[in-house]
Design a protein around this motif. Structure first.
Motif, mmCIF file in Angstrom:
data_model
loop_
_atom_site.group_PDB
_atom_site.id
_atom_site.type_symbol
_atom_site.label_atom_id
_atom_site.label_comp_id
_atom_site.label_asym_id
_atom_site.label_seq_id
_atom_site.Cartn_x
_atom_site.Cartn_y
_atom_site.Cartn_z
ATOM 1 N N SER A 72 42.677 20.999 59.063
ATOM 2 C CA SER A 72 43.349 21.915 58.141
ATOM 3 C C SER A 72 44.806 22.107 58.530
ATOM 4 N N ASP A 76 48.057 21.598 56.298
ATOM 5 C CA ASP A 76 48.857 22.788 56.039
ATOM 6 C C ASP A 76 49.194 23.449 57.371
ATOM 7 N N CYS A 81 43.177 26.547 57.926
ATOM 8 C CA CYS A 81 41.974 26.781 57.125
ATOM 9 C C CYS A 81 42.040 28.109 56.382
ATOM 10 N N ALA A 84 43.047 27.341 52.944
ATOM 11 C CA ALA A 84 41.938 26.808 52.140
ATOM 12 C C ALA A 84 41.014 27.930 51.696
ATOM 13 N N TYR A 87 42.730 29.951 48.953
ATOM 14 C CA TYR A 87 42.704 29.186 47.707
ATOM 15 C C TYR A 87 41.337 29.300 47.035
ATOM 16 N N LYS A 167 50.175 27.659 46.715
ATOM 17 C CA LYS A 167 49.040 26.738 46.626
ATOM 18 C C LYS A 167 49.532 25.301 46.590
ATOM 19 N N SER A 170 46.255 19.790 46.392
ATOM 20 C CA SER A 170 44.867 19.688 46.790
ATOM 21 C C SER A 170 44.792 19.863 48.287
ATOM 22 N N LEU A 171 43.797 20.588 48.728
ATOM 23 C CA LEU A 171 43.640 20.812 50.158
ATOM 24 C C LEU A 171 42.776 19.751 50.805
ATOM 25 N N TRP A 172 42.154 18.894 50.009
ATOM 26 C CA TRP A 172 41.183 17.940 50.579
ATOM 27 C C TRP A 172 41.582 16.494 50.374
#
Length: 173
Positions: A72, A76, A81, A84, A87, A167, A170-172
């Motif tokens: 994570s 970022d 995390c 995440a 979000y 934001k 995408s975090l993934w």
């Protein structure tokens, strides 16, 4: 480990892997990237200290958490995390609002389809479309008697998404 191949930690740090190596059970030699990312974010010395302070039965969970947080942090660096989680909490809130709007719209449609034996609606029929005030049947005393369409004015904007300025796409990915 001491046997054939050193663990990922000892391999990366270029040292001999002892039998009692604290990293060996959690960082196998076939997954060097797992330790590399944890080492880059936390440092091998800090991870070693953390693992030594924990009971043996909690170390695997701690390593999983460290790997997750390290991944994570790579995506970022500021929020990790927590970003995440934030979000996902925002997404849950938005979906709850959309669900409430949909339920109100369903109620309005059901009320419009009720037989004419119901008391007449005051203000011209209305639901969230701005036509008036919705009255529930008099037998439903436990429910809200009046729903003001102005209170449901967000129904027309239910398809718009509130954008969080912090934001990421995408975090993934």
């Amino acid at each position: 480990m001491g046997g054939t191949s050193p663990c990922a930690s000892c391999k990366l740090l270029r040292r001999r892997c002892a039998k009692d190596c604290i990293f060996a059970p959690f960082f196998p030699p076939d997954d060097p990237q797992k330790f590399a990312i944890v080492h880059k974010v936390f440092g091998a010395s800090n991870v070693s200290k953390m693992l030594q302070e924990l009971p043996v039965h909690q170390r695997a969970d701690a390593v999983s958490s460290l790997v997750y947080e390290a991944n994570s942090r790579m995506r970022d660096p500021v929020y990790g995390c927590v970003g995440a989680i934030s979000y996902l909490q925002n997404q849950v809130s938005e979906l709850q609002m959309q669900l409430a709007v949909a339920q109100a719209e369903i109620l309005c449609i059901q009320m419009q389809q009720e037989p004419p034996s119901l008391p007449p609606q005051i203000g011209g029929g209305g639901c969230p479309d701005g036509q008036g005030t919705l009255l529930l049947p008099s037998s439903d005393h436990n429910f809200i008697n009046n729903i003001n369409p102005q209170q449901l004015s967000f129904a027309s904007s239910s398809t718009s998404v509130i954008q969080d300025p912090l934001k990421r796409e995408s975090l993934w990915t």
